[in-house]
Enzyme design. Structure first.
Site, PDB file in Angstrom:
ATOM      1  N   ASP A 451       1.058  -1.170   0.006  1.00 47.25           N
ATOM      2  CA  ASP A 451      -0.013  -0.111   0.093  1.00 47.25           C
ATOM      3  C   ASP A 451       0.875   1.258  -0.066  1.00 47.25           C
ATOM      4  O   ASP A 451       1.999   1.036   0.105  1.00 47.25           O
ATOM      5  CB  ASP A 451      -0.808  -0.337   1.167  1.00 47.25           C
ATOM      6  CG  ASP A 451      -1.847   1.137   1.426  1.00 47.25           C
ATOM      7  OD1 ASP A 451      -2.336   1.476   0.189  1.00 47.25           O
ATOM      8  OD2 ASP A 451      -2.075   1.604   2.366  1.00 47.25           O
ATOM      9  N   LYS A 452       0.231   2.408  -0.311  1.00 49.35           N
ATOM     10  CA  LYS A 452       1.205   3.755  -0.328  1.00 49.35           C
ATOM     11  C   LYS A 452       0.933   4.504   0.905  1.00 49.35           C
ATOM     12  O   LYS A 452       1.957   4.320   1.713  1.00 49.35           O
ATOM     13  CB  LYS A 452       0.581   4.587  -1.408  1.00 49.35           C
ATOM     14  CG  LYS A 452       1.454   5.596  -1.748  1.00 49.35           C
ATOM     15  CD  LYS A 452       0.988   6.636  -2.645  1.00 49.35           C
ATOM     16  CE  LYS A 452      -0.204   7.387  -2.406  1.00 49.35           C
ATOM     17  NZ  LYS A 452      -0.215   8.240  -1.179  1.00 49.35           N
ATOM     18  N   THR A 453      -0.164   4.972   1.546  1.00 50.27           N
ATOM     19  CA  THR A 453      -0.409   5.765   2.399  1.00 50.27           C
ATOM     20  C   THR A 453      -0.269   5.103   3.706  1.00 50.27           C
ATOM     21  O   THR A 453      -1.063   4.061   3.956  1.00 50.27           O
ATOM     22  CB  THR A 453      -1.926   6.419   2.080  1.00 50.27           C
ATOM     23  OG1 THR A 453      -1.956   6.850   1.159  1.00 50.27           O
ATOM     24  CG2 THR A 453      -2.164   7.296   3.497  1.00 50.27           C
ATOM     25  N   PHE A 610     -18.435  11.771   4.805  1.00 53.58           N
ATOM     26  CA  PHE A 610     -17.305  11.372   3.804  1.00 53.58           C
ATOM     27  C   PHE A 610     -17.937   9.680   3.602  1.00 53.58           C
ATOM     28  O   PHE A 610     -17.599   9.272   4.495  1.00 53.58           O
ATOM     29  CB  PHE A 610     -16.052  11.666   4.005  1.00 53.58           C
ATOM     30  CG  PHE A 610     -15.108  10.910   2.719  1.00 53.58           C
ATOM     31  CD1 PHE A 610     -15.086  11.742   1.692  1.00 53.58           C
ATOM     32  CD2 PHE A 610     -14.651   9.675   3.243  1.00 53.58           C
ATOM     33  CE1 PHE A 610     -14.006  11.104   0.641  1.00 53.58           C
ATOM     34  CE2 PHE A 610     -13.593   9.177   2.091  1.00 53.58           C
ATOM     35  CZ  PHE A 610     -13.423   9.867   0.869  1.00 53.58           C
ATOM     36  N   THR A 743      -2.570   1.484  -4.721  1.00 52.07           N
ATOM     37  CA  THR A 743      -3.171   2.502  -3.888  1.00 52.07           C
ATOM     38  C   THR A 743      -4.397   3.241  -4.371  1.00 52.07           C
ATOM     39  O   THR A 743      -4.868   2.907  -5.607  1.00 52.07           O
ATOM     40  CB  THR A 743      -2.086   3.934  -4.056  1.00 52.07           C
ATOM     41  OG1 THR A 743      -2.681   4.788  -3.176  1.00 52.07           O
ATOM     42  CG2 THR A 743      -1.746   4.087  -5.232  1.00 52.07           C
ATOM     43  N   ARG A 826      -5.753   4.353  -7.722  1.00 48.46           N
ATOM     44  CA  ARG A 826      -7.489   4.320  -7.443  1.00 48.46           C
ATOM     45  C   ARG A 826      -7.876   2.899  -7.763  1.00 48.46           C
ATOM     46  O   ARG A 826      -8.691   2.282  -8.140  1.00 48.46           O
ATOM     47  CB  ARG A 826      -8.111   4.954  -9.027  1.00 48.46           C
ATOM     48  CG  ARG A 826      -7.785   6.545  -9.143  1.00 48.46           C
ATOM     49  CD  ARG A 826      -8.561   7.114  -7.945  1.00 48.46           C
ATOM     50  NE  ARG A 826      -8.454   8.555  -8.456  1.00 48.46           N
ATOM     51  CZ  ARG A 826      -8.475   9.719  -7.500  1.00 48.46           C
ATOM     52  NH1 ARG A 826      -8.808   9.206  -6.347  1.00 48.46           N
ATOM     53  NH2 ARG A 826      -8.600  10.805  -7.843  1.00 48.46           N
ATOM     54  N   LYS A 832      -7.451  -5.166  -4.918  1.00 50.83           N
ATOM     55  CA  LYS A 832      -5.935  -5.546  -4.261  1.00 50.83           C
ATOM     56  C   LYS A 832      -5.912  -6.986  -4.201  1.00 50.83           C
ATOM     57  O   LYS A 832      -4.816  -7.589  -4.241  1.00 50.83           O
ATOM     58  CB  LYS A 832      -5.958  -4.607  -2.965  1.00 50.83           C
ATOM     59  CG  LYS A 832      -5.552  -3.308  -3.161  1.00 50.83           C
ATOM     60  CD  LYS A 832      -5.212  -2.599  -1.874  1.00 50.83           C
ATOM     61  CE  LYS A 832      -5.090  -0.989  -1.886  1.00 50.83           C
ATOM     62  NZ  LYS A 832      -4.864  -0.278  -0.594  1.00 50.83           N
ATOM     63  N   ASP A 852      -1.310  -1.006   5.919  1.00 58.10           N
ATOM     64  CA  ASP A 852      -1.676  -0.470   7.409  1.00 58.10           C
ATOM     65  C   ASP A 852      -3.019  -0.010   7.792  1.00 58.10           C
ATOM     66  O   ASP A 852      -3.283   0.071   8.858  1.00 58.10           O
ATOM     67  CB  ASP A 852      -0.834   0.801   7.755  1.00 58.10           C
ATOM     68  CG  ASP A 852      -1.288   2.071   6.887  1.00 58.10           C
ATOM     69  OD1 ASP A 852      -1.501   3.016   7.496  1.00 58.10           O
ATOM     70  OD2 ASP A 852      -1.729   1.751   5.615  1.00 58.10           O
TER      71      ASP A 852
END
Length: 1114
Positions: A451-453, A610, A743, A826, A832, A852
């Site tokens: 993952d990125k973030t 959101f 991501t 996206r 994933k 994470d």
């Protein structure tokens, strides 16, 4: 067109009926553009009736008899399962608060007990269950059959304890371990079930009841820091604003507190007992696993007898296993036991089995086949006369030590040692091994999907830029923004006598340019300070009065912000930095503090939170000083572009910020008249009362406001890279591991992070996969990509990936695997997991997934190895993973050092244990063939048991401490890791080498002793067994590459124990013969002949063809 030249197209035509591509899709000339060759299309089997009908429609002449039987059995099984599933289907329920007259689908129903039970077995099923889980392995089942055969007199070889002793030891250890785990689970469940809670009766009295006695419709009081025992609807709180915070880290892994709202009609009553006078009841949807949604209706009866309905949503719920973080909460129970969200989400993860275990299982079956062949050969030479099958079975029992029962025990103990090493490595502090059965998998990884973030980045957001259309404001421009705010909200102490009130709207400026810039900036800052779900929390304040009397500087030091998103906290902290501070927030109001300390009051009319589907959030507020109603909204640029008025700078600035690696949000506002808002409120409240498709009705109403909004600004927030991400990725790439980044961020941001982290080097070519939606577009783009796949890094959007996987699944994975790096932006959580599955099944590669957040759990659980990072998004990924780390840089040592060592050690250990069983079986075969093919054991009783335990167990097991290079060298030269991915440490070649060594040594020991022994058979036993033990100890020394003090002690200790046994076991050894020089020189010669040639071969190989690690050590 010749179909043989285009296998893909030919197979598509032949299998169109069974493929996922609709038969009515036009090729549009695709037949003229071959993509690549592939085998026949695989027929996908699902559990649906249509698929069963499709499969059964294949002509019978194309099915084998076995296939027809399987098809019929599978169809019957699936239909039975469908019937059972329909019978157990849950439905919505009506709950009468405080009463037991509850209904399910309009009928009275008894709901499950509120008991927690995490035990795998009960008193009756414990022993059978544990034994079944053990004997489902071929190795244990084989030894059970061998041990049971000793009860048959014709098949009895020796003492019963020589077979039942080792098996009983293994089973006893397993039963003891499982029993201790079950006791821990039982006491943990008992503690939770006996936790006491306050139950409010209909007369207002309070009774204390255990959690296991709580039922649906009970009204329960939950104190601060107390666990919520069941799923509740939040009725009332001690907080005046009707809200409370809960901690959900044990449910969804997120560490941020969640805000929950009490039902308005029950919050405003004077006391809890007055709730029952309202005769309330509620409608709740059927139980399901989604913890982020709930639909219900709360109904009360007024004095005139009319029903008053209030909508219930996720904000009104208190799910089980969460903890009340503020105040006291009172709720009514709607779901208990197995119907609660926490229990429905607590699925047992699939047990992961390492590739090494699968390889050893295959070798075990080869050994069994060898035992059968060897036994059959001896019987054939002897002659198929008399009860030859009895002799054959006796030979199988004699040679059963070829398959050592200690193999699995030693491997399991080795895995425990590897896990202990990992958790105590000072280079990777805080690492936790949650799945101790697959540490060797860390040494076989081909693909790392990250993952990125929060994984490559810190998930610590820092505000970097504000763009208002004409001017961009960065960190260095904070004084300019502060000045604009001070001009718009001047100091009240210097107001002239004519100015009695200060307006909350910006003060007019003389210059039109300054007015434009100042207006845009001030409106943008005010929007950022209002449009969010952030709540300020103050320490050591008990009331609003105290809050108002405390000095502002003191408040600034004690204030913290709580929110579900670190992005929102970063924005609110920036507004505080420039002078617009979020001072107070509750359910119905927000207070902002201006640079000079003046408080501005807003009434919160509506909040639209959101969601991952909407990708935006909004809020409607009323300025109490002007009564102006404003609708603020912020969200992703892809969504907001269609909401705001036409402009010529939004797309360009969003792209510029994304290329700098910033996360962008677009902010807009709209002024609402009183009439427009009243009309919207009526329609919105009506939509919230919908029982079916509520979210769709609500979103359609909100969308009526999301038109022609005024664009205020675009914000850019930076998510900084984690420490040492670049060198870690560089080391992993040098180790031969392909790295894919998956991501949910936009393409430009993902590309920037990929470059800054060195996942994609600065000079490397990048291929951005075009947006495709149809089969034709996917076909053409894949053909274009194929020409550059081996050299360029691939960057693809999630939508395009879905299209490629729909039409060309196998071809896309084949091309993507050729790329040095892949970035999917996206990307949804489902995608994933799907990518991991495709790499496992189509590419047959070993995968490791790391993330994470909760959206990474499915990917982590699908991969061969899952690594979770304890980060800002909580512990959900960490708890679901096989290995938990605190930083991404720890992945390097985890794979390159511990993964490599674990695999090489287990490979050496398993092969040596197999060698230990093979050598004694070869000796038995030689002995039987020499002595007229008799099925008599050469060693009896304690010698057979001691051979695999006290005499050789400790030196052999000490191989788990062996290492070829130091940890520092392994990190410095990650290229050493490459060889492991090919599985050369444990392969058919190495297995055959150990088989040859065993045959040679077993033959030398047995034939040598027969040539040198005296007429007494007892001397043969003494010479051969002593030579055998010495050979094993010397072979361990020959195998060891780096000596450890434990290895030395185990070698000396085992030799000492054997010498003592020679003295004690007079029934097996002749004490007088042991003291003669004949015994000593014969044992020395036999041992030397069996071991010295192997020492010489090892020396020659090391001299002329040294392994790579030996060069580094030199």
């Amino acid at each position: 067109m010749d179909a043989t030249k285009f296998p893909l197209l030919d197979s598509r035509k032949r299998c169109a009926k069974y493929s996922r591509i609709p038969s009515n899709v036009s090729s549009n000339g695709l037949d003229e553009i071959p993509l690549m060759s592939m085998g026949p299309t695989e027929i996908e089997m699902t559990t649906g009736d249509e698929d069963l009908e499709t499969y059964s429609s294949i002509p019978l002449h194309r099915k084998s008899f076995f296939s027809r039987c399987c098809s019929a059995s599978m169809g019957l099984f699936l239909k039975c399962c469908a019937c059972c599933k329909r019978g157990k289907e849950l439905g919505p329920r009506t709950v009468h608060v405080g009463l037991q007259a509850n209904t399910l689908d309009g009928k009275e129903h008894k709901f499950p007990a509120n008991k927690i039970c995490n035990q795998k077995y009960n008193i009756i099923t414990f022993v059978p269950g544990v034994l079944y889980n053990q004997f489902k392995f071929f190795l244990n089942l084989y030894f059970l059959v061998m041990a049971c055969s000793q009860f048959i007199p014709e098949l009895k070889i020796g003492y019963l304890y020589t077979y039942w002793g080792p098996l009983a030891f293994v089973l006893s250890v397993t039963l003891l371990r499982e029993g201790m785990d079950e006791l821990r689970r039982h006491f943990r469940d008992r503690e939770i079930n006996l936790s006491m809670y306050k139950k409010i009766n209909t007369d207002g009295s309070i009774a204390t009841v255990p959690a296991s006695s709580i039922q649906v419709s009970d009204v329960i009081m939950i104190e601060k820091d107390q666990r919520i025992p069941a799923d509740l609807i939040f009725l009332r709180t001690s907080e005046k604003n009707g809200t409370c915070f809960i901690r959900t880290d044990q449910l969804d892994g997120e560490t941020d507190w969640k805000l929950r709202l009490a039902v308005p009609s029950t919050q405003k009553v004077e006391s809890t007992a007055d709730i029952f006078e309202l005769k309330p009841y509620l409608y709740a949807e059927k139980p399901h696993i989604n913890i982020n949604s709930f639909t219900g209706t709360f109904t009360t009866i007024d004095d005139s007898g009319d029903n008053i309905d209030e909508p219930l949503g996720i904000e009104n719920t208190l799910w089980s296993d969460t903890v009340v973080a503020s105040g006291t909460a009172i709720g009514v129970v709607i779901y208990t036991g197995k119907h609660t969200r926490s229990v429905m989400n607590a699925s047992n993860p699939k047990t992961k089995v390492g590739l090494l275990d699968e390889e050893i299982n295959k070798l075990t079956k080869i050994l069994f086949a060898a035992v059968v062949v060897l036994s059959l050969a001896l019987v054939a030479v002897k002659g198929f006369q008399g009860p030859w099958y009895r002799y054959m079975f006796r030979f199988i029992i004699l040679f059963s030590y070829i398959i050592p029962i200690s193999l699995r025990v030693n491997l399991d103990m080795g895995k425990a040692v590897y896990s202990w090493f990992i958790e105590r490595d000072k280079r990777i502090p805080g690492t936790i091994v949650r799945t101790s059965t697959i540490p060797e998998e860390l040494g076989r990884i081909n693909y790392l999907l990250t993952d990125k973030t929060g994984t490559l980045t810190r998930n610590e957001m820092i505000f970097k830029r504000l763009h208002v259309g004409t001017v961009s404001y960065g960190v260095e421009s904070i004084p300019d923004v502060e000045n604009y705010l001070r001009q718009s909200y001047p100091d009240p102490s210097i107001i002239t006598e004519d100015q009695t009130l200060i307006s909350t709207t910006p003060r007019k400026q003389k210059s039109k340019i300054k007015k434009s810039d100042q207006y845009r900036v001030v409106e943008a800052v005010k929007a950022l300070a209002l449009c969010h779900n952030v709540t300020p929390v103050y320490e050591e304040t008990e009331s609003d009065a105290e809050l108002n009397n405390i000095n502002h500087e003191t408040l600034d030091q004690t204030r913290t912000y709580q929110a579900a998103s670190p992005d929102e906290i970063a924005l609110v902290k920036w507004t505080e930095l420039v002078g617009m501070t979020l001072f107070r927030r509750d359910l119905t109001s927000i207070e902002l503090r201006t640079p000079y300390g003046t408080l501005i009051h807003y009434t919160v009319l509506q909040v639209f939170p959101f969601t991952s589907e909407s990708k935006r959030m909004g809020i409607i507020v009323r300025d109490t000083s002007t009564n102006e109603i404003t609708f603020y909204m912020k969200g992703a640029d892809v969504v907001m572009t269609n909401v705001v008025r036409y402009n010529d700078w939004l797309d360009e600035e969003c792209g510029n910020m994304a290329r700098e690696g910033l996360r962008t949000l677009v902010v807009a506002k709209k002024i609402l008249s009183e009439e427009i808002y009243r009309d919207f409120e009526a329609r919105y409240n009506q939509a919230k009362l919908s029982v079916t498709d509520r979210s769709m009705h609500v979103s359609s109403v909100v969308e009526t406001l999301e038109r022609d909004m005024e664009l205020l600004c675009v914000t850019g927030v930076e998510d900084q890279l984690q420490t040492d991400v670049r060198p870690t990725l560089e080391n992993l790439k040098n180790a031969g591991i392909r790295i894919w980044m998956l991501t949910g961020d936009k393409l430009e941001t993902a590309t920037c992070i990929a470059k800054s982290s060195r996942l994609v080097s600065r000079v490397q070519e990048i291929y951005i996969f075009k947006q495709v939606t149809t089969r034709n577009e996917a076909h053409l783009e894949l053909n274009s990509f194929r020409r550059r796949a081996s050299d360029a890094a691939l960057i693809i959007r999630g939508e395009s990936l879905a299209s490629c996987l729909e039409f060309y699944e196998h071809e896309f994975i084949e091309l993507a695997c050729q790329c040095p790096a892949v970035v999917v932006c996206r990307c949804s959580p489902t995608q994933k997991a799907e990518i991991v599955r495709l790499l496992r099944e189509h590419a047959n590669k070993r995968t490791c997934a790391i993330g994470d957040g909760g959206n990474d759990v499915s990917m982590i659980q699908t991969a061969h190895c899952g690594i979770g990072i304890v980060g800002k998004e909580g512990r959900q990924a960490s708890l679901a993973a096989d290995f938990s780390v605190t930083q991404f840089k720890h992945v390097g040592p985890l794979l390159v050092v511990h993964g490599r060592n674990s695999y090489k050690r287990s490979a050496s250990l398993s092969q040596f244990i197999i060698h230990r069983g093979l050598i004694i079986s070869v000796m038995q075969a030689v002995f039987s063939s020499v002595f007229y093919f008799s099925s008599v054991s050469i060693y009896q009783g304690i010698l057979m048991v001691g051979y695999t335990t006290i005499y050789t167990m400790f030196p052999v097991f000490s191989l788990v401490l062996d290492q070829d290079v130091s940890a520092e060298t392994a990190l410095l030269y990650p290229e050493l890791y490459k060889a492991l991915t090919k599985g050369r440490s444990l392969s058919l070649k190495t297995f055959l080498i150990w088989v040859i060594i065993s045959i040679y040594q077993g033959g030398v020991i047995m034939y040598g002793s027969l040539l040198l022994f005296d007429e007494d058979f007892l001397h043969v036993v003494a010479i051969t067994f002593t030579s055998l033990i010495l050979t094993e100890l010397l072979m361990v020394a020959l195998t060891i590459r780096t000596w450890h003090w434990v290895m030395v002690i185990s070698e000396i200790g085992s030799l000492t124990i054997y010498i003592i046994s020679l003295i004690i076991l007079k029934d097996y050894f002749d004490p007088e013969f042991l003291t003669t020089t004949a015994f000593l020189w014969k044992v020395a010669v036999i041992t030397a002949v069996s071991c010295v040639p192997l020492f010489l071969l090892k020396y020659i190989r090391k001299k002329f063809s040294p392994p790579s690690y030996s060069k580094l050590n030199d």
